[in-house]
Motif scaffolding. Structure first.
Motif, PDB file in Angstrom:
ATOM      1  N   LYS A  64      22.454  22.059  37.357  1.00  0.00           N
ATOM      2  CA  LYS A  64      21.919  21.041  38.265  1.00  0.00           C
ATOM      3  C   LYS A  64      20.408  21.142  38.375  1.00  0.00           C
ATOM      4  O   LYS A  64      19.717  20.129  38.371  1.00  0.00           O
ATOM      5  CB  LYS A  64      22.547  21.203  39.662  1.00  0.00           C
ATOM      6  CG  LYS A  64      23.928  20.569  39.758  1.00  0.00           C
ATOM      7  CD  LYS A  64      24.400  20.545  41.190  1.00  0.00           C
ATOM      8  CE  LYS A  64      25.456  21.597  41.400  1.00  0.00           C
ATOM      9  NZ  LYS A  64      26.182  21.473  42.660  1.00  0.00           N
ATOM     10  N   GLN A  65      19.910  22.385  38.462  1.00  0.00           N
ATOM     11  CA  GLN A  65      18.454  22.528  38.577  1.00  0.00           C
ATOM     12  C   GLN A  65      17.756  22.072  37.304  1.00  0.00           C
ATOM     13  O   GLN A  65      16.681  21.502  37.364  1.00  0.00           O
ATOM     14  CB  GLN A  65      18.061  23.967  38.904  1.00  0.00           C
ATOM     15  CG  GLN A  65      18.132  24.361  40.363  1.00  0.00           C
ATOM     16  CD  GLN A  65      17.393  23.437  41.332  1.00  0.00           C
ATOM     17  OE1 GLN A  65      17.508  22.208  41.272  1.00  0.00           O
ATOM     18  NE2 GLN A  65      16.658  24.015  42.243  1.00  0.00           N
ATOM     19  N   ARG A  66      18.376  22.307  36.155  1.00  0.00           N
ATOM     20  CA  ARG A  66      17.752  21.830  34.915  1.00  0.00           C
ATOM     21  C   ARG A  66      17.689  20.309  34.899  1.00  0.00           C
ATOM     22  O   ARG A  66      16.698  19.717  34.469  1.00  0.00           O
ATOM     23  CB  ARG A  66      18.512  22.368  33.701  1.00  0.00           C
ATOM     24  CG  ARG A  66      18.185  23.836  33.415  1.00  0.00           C
ATOM     25  CD  ARG A  66      18.827  24.299  32.143  1.00  0.00           C
ATOM     26  NE  ARG A  66      20.203  24.736  32.365  1.00  0.00           N
ATOM     27  CZ  ARG A  66      21.109  24.855  31.395  1.00  0.00           C
ATOM     28  NH1 ARG A  66      20.788  24.553  30.152  1.00  0.00           N
ATOM     29  NH2 ARG A  66      22.329  25.257  31.679  1.00  0.00           N
ATOM     30  N   VAL A  67      18.771  19.692  35.404  1.00  0.00           N
ATOM     31  CA  VAL A  67      18.761  18.224  35.483  1.00  0.00           C
ATOM     32  C   VAL A  67      17.674  17.756  36.461  1.00  0.00           C
ATOM     33  O   VAL A  67      16.946  16.804  36.195  1.00  0.00           O
ATOM     34  CB  VAL A  67      20.136  17.677  35.932  1.00  0.00           C
ATOM     35  CG1 VAL A  67      20.065  16.171  36.157  1.00  0.00           C
ATOM     36  CG2 VAL A  67      21.198  18.006  34.898  1.00  0.00           C
ATOM     37  N   ALA A  68      17.548  18.479  37.593  1.00  0.00           N
ATOM     38  CA  ALA A  68      16.536  18.096  38.589  1.00  0.00           C
ATOM     39  C   ALA A  68      15.126  18.169  37.993  1.00  0.00           C
ATOM     40  O   ALA A  68      14.278  17.328  38.276  1.00  0.00           O
ATOM     41  CB  ALA A  68      16.642  18.988  39.822  1.00  0.00           C
ATOM     42  N   ILE A  69      14.910  19.165  37.129  1.00  0.00           N
ATOM     43  CA  ILE A  69      13.600  19.263  36.478  1.00  0.00           C
ATOM     44  C   ILE A  69      13.381  18.067  35.556  1.00  0.00           C
ATOM     45  O   ILE A  69      12.333  17.429  35.568  1.00  0.00           O
ATOM     46  CB  ILE A  69      13.472  20.588  35.678  1.00  0.00           C
ATOM     47  CG1 ILE A  69      13.501  21.782  36.646  1.00  0.00           C
ATOM     48  CG2 ILE A  69      12.197  20.603  34.850  1.00  0.00           C
ATOM     49  CD1 ILE A  69      13.595  23.134  35.950  1.00  0.00           C
ATOM     50  N   VAL A  70      14.424  17.738  34.803  1.00  0.00           N
ATOM     51  CA  VAL A  70      14.318  16.588  33.900  1.00  0.00           C
ATOM     52  C   VAL A  70      14.079  15.304  34.704  1.00  0.00           C
ATOM     53  O   VAL A  70      13.289  14.447  34.316  1.00  0.00           O
ATOM     54  CB  VAL A  70      15.593  16.455  33.037  1.00  0.00           C
ATOM     55  CG1 VAL A  70      15.593  15.133  32.285  1.00  0.00           C
ATOM     56  CG2 VAL A  70      15.686  17.611  32.057  1.00  0.00           C
ATOM     57  N   ARG A  71      14.746  15.209  35.847  1.00  0.00           N
ATOM     58  CA  ARG A  71      14.589  13.994  36.662  1.00  0.00           C
ATOM     59  C   ARG A  71      13.143  13.849  37.141  1.00  0.00           C
ATOM     60  O   ARG A  71      12.630  12.740  37.273  1.00  0.00           O
ATOM     61  CB  ARG A  71      15.532  14.040  37.874  1.00  0.00           C
ATOM     62  CG  ARG A  71      15.624  12.714  38.586  1.00  0.00           C
ATOM     63  CD  ARG A  71      16.615  12.734  39.709  1.00  0.00           C
ATOM     64  NE  ARG A  71      16.231  13.676  40.753  1.00  0.00           N
ATOM     65  CZ  ARG A  71      16.902  13.824  41.897  1.00  0.00           C
ATOM     66  NH1 ARG A  71      17.990  13.105  42.116  1.00  0.00           N
ATOM     67  NH2 ARG A  71      16.502  14.687  42.790  1.00  0.00           N
ATOM     68  N   ALA A  72      12.499  14.979  37.398  1.00  0.00           N
ATOM     69  CA  ALA A  72      11.086  14.905  37.784  1.00  0.00           C
ATOM     70  C   ALA A  72      10.219  14.574  36.565  1.00  0.00           C
ATOM     71  O   ALA A  72       9.294  13.771  36.648  1.00  0.00           O
ATOM     72  CB  ALA A  72      10.644  16.229  38.406  1.00  0.00           C
ATOM     73  N   LEU A  73      10.561  15.157  35.406  1.00  0.00           N
ATOM     74  CA  LEU A  73       9.745  14.963  34.197  1.00  0.00           C
ATOM     75  C   LEU A  73       9.740  13.526  33.702  1.00  0.00           C
ATOM     76  O   LEU A  73       8.734  13.033  33.209  1.00  0.00           O
ATOM     77  CB  LEU A  73      10.272  15.851  33.058  1.00  0.00           C
ATOM     78  CG  LEU A  73       9.989  17.332  33.139  1.00  0.00           C
ATOM     79  CD1 LEU A  73      10.653  18.032  31.958  1.00  0.00           C
ATOM     80  CD2 LEU A  73       8.488  17.584  33.124  1.00  0.00           C
ATOM     81  N   ILE A  74      10.878  12.859  33.878  1.00  0.00           N
ATOM     82  CA  ILE A  74      11.012  11.528  33.291  1.00  0.00           C
ATOM     83  C   ILE A  74      10.127  10.509  34.014  1.00  0.00           C
ATOM     84  O   ILE A  74       9.895   9.406  33.521  1.00  0.00           O
ATOM     85  CB  ILE A  74      12.498  11.090  33.252  1.00  0.00           C
ATOM     86  CG1 ILE A  74      12.701   9.998  32.215  1.00  0.00           C
ATOM     87  CG2 ILE A  74      12.983  10.668  34.623  1.00  0.00           C
ATOM     88  CD1 ILE A  74      14.148   9.685  31.951  1.00  0.00           C
ATOM     89  N   MET A  75       9.599  10.896  35.183  1.00  0.00           N
ATOM     90  CA  MET A  75       8.644  10.023  35.863  1.00  0.00           C
ATOM     91  C   MET A  75       7.221  10.244  35.335  1.00  0.00           C
ATOM     92  O   MET A  75       6.259   9.679  35.842  1.00  0.00           O
ATOM     93  CB  MET A  75       8.668  10.265  37.372  1.00  0.00           C
ATOM     94  CG  MET A  75       9.946   9.820  38.050  1.00  0.00           C
ATOM     95  SD  MET A  75      10.217   8.047  37.897  1.00  0.00           S
ATOM     96  CE  MET A  75       9.099   7.435  39.175  1.00  0.00           C
ATOM     97  N   HIS A  76       7.089  11.101  34.308  1.00  0.00           N
ATOM     98  CA  HIS A  76       5.799  11.420  33.708  1.00  0.00           C
ATOM     99  C   HIS A  76       4.759  11.842  34.738  1.00  0.00           C
ATOM    100  O   HIS A  76       3.675  11.255  34.808  1.00  0.00           O
ATOM    101  CB  HIS A  76       5.260  10.229  32.904  1.00  0.00           C
ATOM    102  CG  HIS A  76       6.244   9.734  31.884  1.00  0.00           C
ATOM    103  ND1 HIS A  76       6.311   8.422  31.506  1.00  0.00           N
ATOM    104  CD2 HIS A  76       7.227  10.357  31.205  1.00  0.00           C
ATOM    105  CE1 HIS A  76       7.281   8.259  30.612  1.00  0.00           C
ATOM    106  NE2 HIS A  76       7.849   9.433  30.417  1.00  0.00           N
ATOM    107  N   PRO A  77       5.096  12.846  35.523  1.00  0.00           N
ATOM    108  CA  PRO A  77       4.144  13.283  36.540  1.00  0.00           C
ATOM    109  C   PRO A  77       2.967  14.012  35.912  1.00  0.00           C
ATOM    110  O   PRO A  77       3.103  14.610  34.852  1.00  0.00           O
ATOM    111  CB  PRO A  77       4.973  14.251  37.401  1.00  0.00           C
ATOM    112  CG  PRO A  77       5.983  14.799  36.450  1.00  0.00           C
ATOM    113  CD  PRO A  77       6.298  13.705  35.475  1.00  0.00           C
ATOM    114  N   GLU A  78       1.824  13.913  36.591  1.00  0.00           N
ATOM    115  CA  GLU A  78       0.665  14.643  36.077  1.00  0.00           C
ATOM    116  C   GLU A  78       0.724  16.098  36.510  1.00  0.00           C
ATOM    117  O   GLU A  78       0.164  16.973  35.866  1.00  0.00           O
ATOM    118  CB  GLU A  78      -0.609  13.980  36.594  1.00  0.00           C
ATOM    119  CG  GLU A  78      -0.842  12.650  35.887  1.00  0.00           C
ATOM    120  CD  GLU A  78      -1.702  11.721  36.699  1.00  0.00           C
ATOM    121  OE1 GLU A  78      -2.839  12.076  36.997  1.00  0.00           O
ATOM    122  OE2 GLU A  78      -1.210  10.625  37.031  1.00  0.00           O
ATOM    123  N   VAL A  79       1.403  16.311  37.629  1.00  0.00           N
ATOM    124  CA  VAL A  79       1.558  17.678  38.141  1.00  0.00           C
ATOM    125  C   VAL A  79       3.022  17.867  38.544  1.00  0.00           C
ATOM    126  O   VAL A  79       3.643  16.948  39.063  1.00  0.00           O
ATOM    127  CB  VAL A  79       0.678  17.904  39.392  1.00  0.00           C
ATOM    128  CG1 VAL A  79       0.816  19.331  39.883  1.00  0.00           C
ATOM    129  CG2 VAL A  79      -0.765  17.563  39.104  1.00  0.00           C
TER     130      VAL A  79
END
Lengths: 222, 247
Positions: free
Chosen positions: B145-160
């Motif tokens: 679940k945490q790996r998915v949560a990281i991906v969910r944040a990444l897919i928004m192309h955050p700068e930080v």
């Protein structure tokens, strides 16, 4: 066993008609209860403690008070005291909605407060607006939690409509009684056959509904 | 390297309680800053302030030179340029893994579903979870679940990327799989601000360490120096709580 009276004349059709009336009263009350219950349930999560206390009291009163007394109060009492004559069916719908709204509101409150704050926060962190958060994240979860519970409320309401014969509504149980009375001489055992059939009709009306609730509950468990 | 996040004189109070007391620091592009400190020192609150989840009483936060609006009720679109992953699993339980990933890009960024799904699948592949795309969160382990949560944040192309104790709620054997993902992100040059209690991991991943206590930055420095030769007594004591010596 007394089942034969059901096949006399249009007795069975009349019984079904009575059941139809019971279902109509419950359905109307359920619809009103859901709409009002969502509003009251939202109010129940309000921060104002007076509002909370008031609604809490309402809920407790509804839970403690027998529905029959409420029915009498609204049908006989209101007509006498305020000179407003409500038909028996309208009185029944009012009482059942008064009850259903309280129960539904408590379900909505439970569902709303059961959503962890992190769901709002992670939505916000992803850039969702408040409206989008409710539309895509919060409401779908609330609906999933609530639908099975509100379906159970519907079956409880259908069963409780048997009380409305006490204010003169000729619903399924009352029709049953009438059939038994009319055939007292010819079929002395009619009471068993007719009431057993009424029981079966209630079961047939409620069982599929409660199966649906169980199915949805299983499907949406998370 | 250019400065991407800059925090100036940040103060956060709950009524009388001061949680963050005049904090200033900055993060360079591509830098990994790890924040450690005792429980209740304000490190999670700091990350939440950066992401606009907490109102601040004083100070300013800049992302790439633009001031972040920290009033809870209005954002100026800067917060979603910072991705955040929380301690507790915060996936949306009523949506599949794929839907969890595509929701925000589709409705916030108005991107096309097909394109987002392709990206989501590629990212899932990278964290070894592409077979789980149609599963629901409840069918996954905590680490997954945490790996998915990281991906969910990444897919928004955050700068930080802000990571708030993302392994604290995990069973020990699942910590590794999550931290490996973060280490990989660091190698790719992601800018990250990480709050953690995993000291070994902190040392491995950090470009710079911050030690927060009582709402203040007590010490900061490069990991080697920070762990081997702490300058303050407080940090030395804090680091000692993580080492065990058999008497």
């Amino acid at each position: 066993m007394g089942f034969e009276v059901l096949f006399k004349g249009n007795n069975f059709i009349r019984l079904l008609g009575g059941l139809g009336l019971s279902l109509k009263i419950s359905l109307l009350s359920v619809i009103i209860s859901i709409v009002l219950g969502i509003l009251v349930g939202l109010l129940m999560t309000a921060k104002n403690s007076y509002v909370k206390l008031l609604l809490r009291t309402y809920l407790e009163i509804v839970r403690i008070m027998p529905q029959m007394v409420l029915l009498f109060l609204v049908y006989f009492g209101v007509a006498r005291a305020m000179g407003v004559h409500l038909s028996a069916e309208v009185s029944a719908v009012i009482v059942f909605s008064f009850w259903g709204t309280a129960e539904m509101a408590d379900l909505v409150r439970g569902a709303l407060t059961g959503i962890p704050a992190i769901q709002y926060e992670s939505s916000r962190a992803l850039g969702l607006t408040m409206v989008q958060t409710y539309r895509y994240v919060i409401l779908p979860q609330i609906v999933r939690r609530m639908i099975p519970l509100s379906i159970n409320l519907i079956t409880r309401m259908i069963k409780t409509t048997s009380l409305v014969m006490m204010i003169g509504i000729v619903e399924v149980l009352k029709v049953g009684q009438q059939i038994i009375e009319a055939n007292r001489k010819a079929s002395p055992n009619a009471a068993f056959g007719v009431f057993a059939t009424v029981l079966l009709l209630y079961f047939l009306a409620c069982w599929p509904i409660s199966c649906l609730a169980r199915y949805l509950e299983k499907k949406w468990e998370n | 390297m250019s400065e991407i996040v800059s925090v100036k004189n940040l103060c956060k109070r709950y009524d009388e309680l001061t949680v963050l007391d005049n904090i200033s620091f900055s993060v360079q592009k591509g830098e990994v800053v790890v924040i450690v400190g005792p429980s209740g020192c304000g490190k999670s609150t700091l990350l939440r302030c950066l992401n606009g989840l907490e109102e601040i009483q004083d100070g300013r936060i800049f992302l790439d030179g633009e001031k972040i609006e920290t009033n809870r009720n209005k954002t100026n679109g800067l917060c979603e340029r910072m991705g955040m992953v929380f301690q507790s699993y915060d996936l949306f339980p009523h949506k599949t893994i794929l839907q969890n990933l595509t929701l925000a890009p589709i409705i916030v960024k108005k991107r096309k579903r097909k394109e987002v799904e392709e990206e989501a699948l590629a990212l899932l592949e990278r964290v070894g979870l592409s077979s789980k795309k149609d599963s629901y969160p409840r069918q996954l382990s905590g680490g997954q679940k945490q790996r998915v949560a990281i991906v969910r944040a990444l897919i928004m192309h955050p700068e930080v990327l802000l990571l708030d104790e993302i392994t604290a709620a995990l069973d020990p054997e699942m910590v590794r799989e999550v931290l490996d993902v973060v280490l990989n992100l660091a190698r790719e040059g992601r800018t990250m601000l990480i709050v953690t209690h995993e000291m070994q991991f902190a040392r491995a991943v950090a470009d710079r360490m911050l030690f927060l206590e009582g709402g203040k930055i007590v010490e900061e420095g490069e990991p080697e120096e920070f762990f081997e030769h702490p300058k303050t007594e407080r940090l030395r004591q804090f680091l000692q709580t993580f080492t065990y010596i058999k008497e």
